[in-house]
Design an enzyme around this catalytic site. Structure first.
Site, short mmCIF file in Angstrom:
data_model
loop_
_atom_site.label_atom_id
_atom_site.label_comp_id
_atom_site.label_asym_id
_atom_site.label_seq_id
_atom_site.Cartn_x
_atom_site.Cartn_y
_atom_site.Cartn_z
N GLU A 14 -6.31 4.13 5.56
CA GLU A 14 -5.86 4.09 4.17
C GLU A 14 -6.13 5.39 3.43
O GLU A 14 -5.29 5.86 2.68
CB GLU A 14 -6.51 2.93 3.42
CG GLU A 14 -5.82 1.60 3.62
CD GLU A 14 -6.15 0.61 2.51
OE1 GLU A 14 -6.22 1.04 1.34
OE2 GLU A 14 -6.32 -0.57 2.80
N ARG A 29 0.83 -1.22 0.00
CA ARG A 29 0.00 0.00 0.00
C ARG A 29 0.86 1.26 0.00
O ARG A 29 0.51 2.27 0.62
CB ARG A 29 -0.96 0.01 1.20
CG ARG A 29 -1.95 -1.13 1.24
CD ARG A 29 -2.90 -1.11 0.05
NE ARG A 29 -3.86 -2.20 0.15
CZ ARG A 29 -3.67 -3.42 -0.36
NH1 ARG A 29 -2.54 -3.67 -1.02
NH2 ARG A 29 -4.58 -4.36 -0.23
N SER A 71 -11.93 -0.13 2.03
CA SER A 71 -11.18 -0.47 3.25
C SER A 71 -10.66 0.80 3.91
O SER A 71 -9.91 1.56 3.30
CB SER A 71 -10.00 -1.39 2.90
OG SER A 71 -10.46 -2.59 2.32
#
Length: 343
Positions: free
Chosen positions: A336, A165, A240
């Site tokens: 995120e 990520r 998410s």
């Protein structure tokens, strides 16, 4: 050419739909206009906000500077060599639509990443991933406009410094490079990645003894995601909300002793990745709400805008989730999405 607008409503351009306006706003339909855009008196490379699909952004208040939404379109084949095919897509292409296009023309490699919201241009920034596949595994190169030199450049996969990520575009390249297009290395020969999570079970149910195709995998991924994740067009969300945390092997071992059913994924460096959604679920937070923001009833990893949520609602709910997980597991969760403005 682009048109500059003032005090422009940003709600339609983000999937969570927090109320916010941009001091200045424009849409870019042709990356060739970037040098002209940079000459505007309202343009500041350090404060401009580059917006794609708005699926990984939370505007916590009005944006005090320029917001540029990338809406460039175009998909083309660059080259073929044996079974490998290089496909270039412009930054403004909708990610899921692009994945479906590659499948329709007989190419595989992105099927596990079906139904992820956002645009092609955002995919390298986050190094999006799902069901055992990360987009870095298929990115050949990234076309960028370098704001420092005012030139168009090509970055190789290695140049992008991909990690979980993470990428160059979140660090040294954050305020320097504007992604204009991405070239993917796809294949005419399908090699399935179907052992992660529920995917194998759904494929077996859908295909029986038949060998699944890339289309089958994409369909199964869409089926799973649709059953667990709310449609942003119906219920505002950013997918998410937290990264899966990575802890030391020792910490993971202690947690496994206390929670034998805890999902855990050993990493190459000896650390262990945990499932953020499972951790949150163990805190009995599904459906928990503060104001208009709530933990989704089916998927604890998702925060939804169920009733005109405010930025304060989101902040308070996220703080409560993080505190609950820390108290129970001594694990820190990291959101995120990008929270804007940054200060």
């Amino acid at each position: 050419m682009f048109t500059l607008q003032q005090h422009h409503n940003l709600v339609p351009y983000t999937t969570f739909r927090l109320p916010a306006k941009a001091a200045y706003y424009t849409e870019l339909t042709d990356s060739a206009d970037l040098p002209k855009l940079c000459q505007l008196p309202q343009f500041n490379a350090q404060t401009v906000c580059w917006l794609g699909g708005g699926s990984n952004v939370l505007f916590m208040r009005d944006y005090p500077d320029l917001v540029v939404r990338m809406v460039t379109r175009g998909i083309r084949e660059v080259s073929r060599s044996g079974s490998q095919v290089l496909i270039e897509a412009q930054a403004g292409e909708v990610w899921h639509d692009f994945v479906q296009t590659t499948l329709q023309i007989g190419l595989s490699g992105l099927e596990n990443l079906s139904l992820i919201p956002g645009t092609v241009g955002a995919s390298p920034v986050q190094n999006i991933g799902a069901y055992g596949v990360e987009v870095k595994d298929r990115i050949h190169s990234v076309e960028c406009f370098d704001l420092a030199t005012q030139t168009f450049i090509t970055l190789s996969n290695a140049d992008c410094q991909f990690a979980y990520r993470d990428s160059l575009f979140k660090h040294a390249g954050k305020k320097r490079y504007v992604i204009t297009a991405v070239t993917f290395a796809l294949s005419t020969e399908f090699v399935p990645h179907a052992k992660y999570g529920d995917l194998a079970a759904v494929l077996l149910e859908n295909c029986g003894e038949r060998t699944p195709t890339a289309q089958d995998v994409a369909q199964a991924v869409c089926q799973i995601r649709s059953s667990k994740l709310p449609d942003p067009a119906v219920l505002g969300n950013v997918g998410s909300f937290y990264k899966n945390p990575i802890v030391s092997a020792e910490h993971a071992e202690r947690l496994q002793a206390a929670f034998p059913n805890m999902p855990h994924y050993p990493q190459a460096d000896g650390s262990v990745k945990l499932a953020a959604g499972w951790l949150i679920d163990q805190c009995s937070l599904k459906g928990y709400a503060i104001g208009g923001a709530a933990v989704h009833e089916k998927q604890a990893l998702v925060i939804v805008n169920q009733n005109h949520a405010t930025a304060d609602d989101v902040q308070a709910l996220s703080d409560h989730i993080c505190q609950s997980v820390w108290q129970k597991f001594e694990v820190t969760l990291h959101p995120e999405p990008n929270w804007l403005p940054e200060n």
